[in-house]
Design a protein around this motif. Structure first.
Motif, PDB file in Angstrom:
ATOM      1  N   SER A  10      17.218 111.914  32.721  1.00 52.42           N
ATOM      2  CA  SER A  10      18.291 112.276  33.642  1.00 52.42           C
ATOM      3  C   SER A  10      18.514 111.164  34.671  1.00 52.42           C
ATOM      4  O   SER A  10      19.659 110.801  34.970  1.00 52.42           O
ATOM      5  CB  SER A  10      17.959 113.596  34.339  1.00 52.42           C
ATOM      6  N   ALA A  11      17.417 110.618  35.189  1.00 49.48           N
ATOM      7  CA  ALA A  11      17.537 109.527  36.162  1.00 49.48           C
ATOM      8  C   ALA A  11      18.196 108.312  35.533  1.00 49.48           C
ATOM      9  O   ALA A  11      19.003 107.629  36.169  1.00 49.48           O
ATOM     10  CB  ALA A  11      16.159 109.169  36.718  1.00 49.48           C
ATOM     11  N   LEU A  12      17.877 108.041  34.270  1.00 48.36           N
ATOM     12  CA  LEU A  12      18.443 106.875  33.585  1.00 48.36           C
ATOM     13  C   LEU A  12      19.894 107.080  33.155  1.00 48.36           C
ATOM     14  O   LEU A  12      20.565 106.119  32.781  1.00 48.36           O
ATOM     15  CB  LEU A  12      17.603 106.531  32.346  1.00 48.36           C
ATOM     16  N   SER A  13      20.382 108.299  33.229  1.00 52.25           N
ATOM     17  CA  SER A  13      21.736 108.592  32.737  1.00 52.25           C
ATOM     18  C   SER A  13      22.840 108.065  33.649  1.00 52.25           C
ATOM     19  O   SER A  13      23.994 107.985  33.240  1.00 52.25           O
ATOM     20  CB  SER A  13      21.913 110.101  32.543  1.00 52.25           C
ATOM     21  N   ASP A  14      22.493 107.678  34.857  1.00 57.39           N
ATOM     22  CA  ASP A  14      23.499 107.229  35.822  1.00 57.39           C
ATOM     23  C   ASP A  14      23.528 105.705  35.902  1.00 57.39           C
ATOM     24  O   ASP A  14      22.492 105.061  36.060  1.00 57.39           O
ATOM     25  CB  ASP A  14      23.173 107.813  37.200  1.00 57.39           C
ATOM     26  N   SER A  15      24.715 105.114  35.808  1.00 61.70           N
ATOM     27  CA  SER A  15      24.842 103.649  35.801  1.00 61.70           C
ATOM     28  C   SER A  15      24.400 103.019  37.130  1.00 61.70           C
ATOM     29  O   SER A  15      23.851 101.914  37.130  1.00 61.70           O
ATOM     30  CB  SER A  15      26.277 103.229  35.469  1.00 61.70           C
ATOM     31  N   HIS A  48      20.350 108.349  45.301  1.00 59.86           N
ATOM     32  CA  HIS A  48      19.980 107.736  44.024  1.00 59.86           C
ATOM     33  C   HIS A  48      18.508 107.307  44.042  1.00 59.86           C
ATOM     34  O   HIS A  48      17.780 107.516  43.064  1.00 59.86           O
ATOM     35  CB  HIS A  48      20.866 106.524  43.721  1.00 59.86           C
ATOM     36  N   LEU A  49      18.080 106.723  45.152  1.00 58.65           N
ATOM     37  CA  LEU A  49      16.689 106.284  45.266  1.00 58.65           C
ATOM     38  C   LEU A  49      15.726 107.475  45.231  1.00 58.65           C
ATOM     39  O   LEU A  49      14.637 107.376  44.652  1.00 58.65           O
ATOM     40  CB  LEU A  49      16.486 105.457  46.538  1.00 58.65           C
ATOM     41  N   GLU A  98      15.159  95.005  30.444  1.00 56.90           N
ATOM     42  CA  GLU A  98      15.960  94.273  31.425  1.00 56.90           C
ATOM     43  C   GLU A  98      17.274  93.822  30.797  1.00 56.90           C
ATOM     44  O   GLU A  98      18.342  93.971  31.399  1.00 56.90           O
ATOM     45  CB  GLU A  98      15.174  93.076  31.952  1.00 56.90           C
ATOM     46  N   ARG A  99      17.220  93.295  29.569  1.00 58.24           N
ATOM     47  CA  ARG A  99      18.457  92.859  28.891  1.00 58.24           C
ATOM     48  C   ARG A  99      19.394  94.044  28.678  1.00 58.24           C
ATOM     49  O   ARG A  99      20.602  93.936  28.872  1.00 58.24           O
ATOM     50  CB  ARG A  99      18.127  92.168  27.575  1.00 58.24           C
ATOM     51  N   PHE A 100      18.822  95.192  28.277  1.00 61.47           N
ATOM     52  CA  PHE A 100      19.626  96.394  28.087  1.00 61.47           C
ATOM     53  C   PHE A 100      20.324  96.792  29.382  1.00 61.47           C
ATOM     54  O   PHE A 100      21.522  97.068  29.409  1.00 61.47           O
ATOM     55  CB  PHE A 100      18.743  97.547  27.575  1.00 61.47           C
ATOM     56  N   LEU A 101      19.568  96.831  30.481  1.00 61.75           N
ATOM     57  CA  LEU A 101      20.147  97.217  31.765  1.00 61.75           C
ATOM     58  C   LEU A 101      21.232  96.245  32.202  1.00 61.75           C
ATOM     59  O   LEU A 101      22.267  96.655  32.732  1.00 61.75           O
ATOM     60  CB  LEU A 101      19.059  97.321  32.834  1.00 61.75           C
ATOM     61  N   GLU A 102      21.019  94.952  31.950  1.00 62.90           N
ATOM     62  CA  GLU A 102      22.032  93.962  32.323  1.00 62.90           C
ATOM     63  C   GLU A 102      23.311  94.154  31.493  1.00 62.90           C
ATOM     64  O   GLU A 102      24.413  94.043  32.022  1.00 62.90           O
ATOM     65  CB  GLU A 102      21.476  92.555  32.149  1.00 62.90           C
ATOM     66  N   ARG A 103      23.152  94.464  30.206  1.00 64.13           N
ATOM     67  CA  ARG A 103      24.338  94.730  29.363  1.00 64.13           C
ATOM     68  C   ARG A 103      25.076  95.964  29.876  1.00 64.13           C
ATOM     69  O   ARG A 103      26.299  95.990  29.934  1.00 64.13           O
ATOM     70  CB  ARG A 103      23.941  94.924  27.901  1.00 64.13           C
TER      71      ARG A 103
END
Length: 110
Positions: A10-15, A48-49, A98-103
């Protein structure tokens, strides 16, 4: 049912939260520095934090008058193990993450 996994996913679902995690891959950051690139109030960033902290993805620590945020990469371990159970996912590699998050961030800003 794994409530801890639900909270992490759930936390990861938000950009915005994924962007914050990307920022914290580099180093610990003060809350005000985390908030700087976003066009939202400090109160909104704090929410968010709080979600990221409750999920265990980050920790927050008061140093003097400044609150600092730190990435907690081990929080992804349970999610990684769960994904591996499908046989097609490898363990979470922080460089790949990290690459995924940057994309994701690039896609959100495009």
């Amino acid at each position: 049912m794994n409530t801890k996994l639900d909270i992490v996913f759930s936390a990861l679902s938000d950009s915005t939260r994924r962007h914050i995690l990307t920022m914290l891959l580099e180093d610990d950051m003060a809350v005000t520095d985390v908030a700087e690139p976003f066009e939202m109030s400090l109160a909104a960033i704090s929410k968010h934090l709080t979600i990221l902290t409750r999920s265990g993805l980050i920790s927050q620590e008061k140093r003097g008058r400044v609150k600092w945020c730190k990435l907690e990469p081990d929080a992804l371990r349970d999610a990684s193990i769960w994904m591996q159970s499908f046989g097609q996912f490898e363990a979470v590699n922080l460089d790949a993450f990290e690459r995924f998050l940057e994309r994701e961030l690039d896609n959100d800003t495009a």
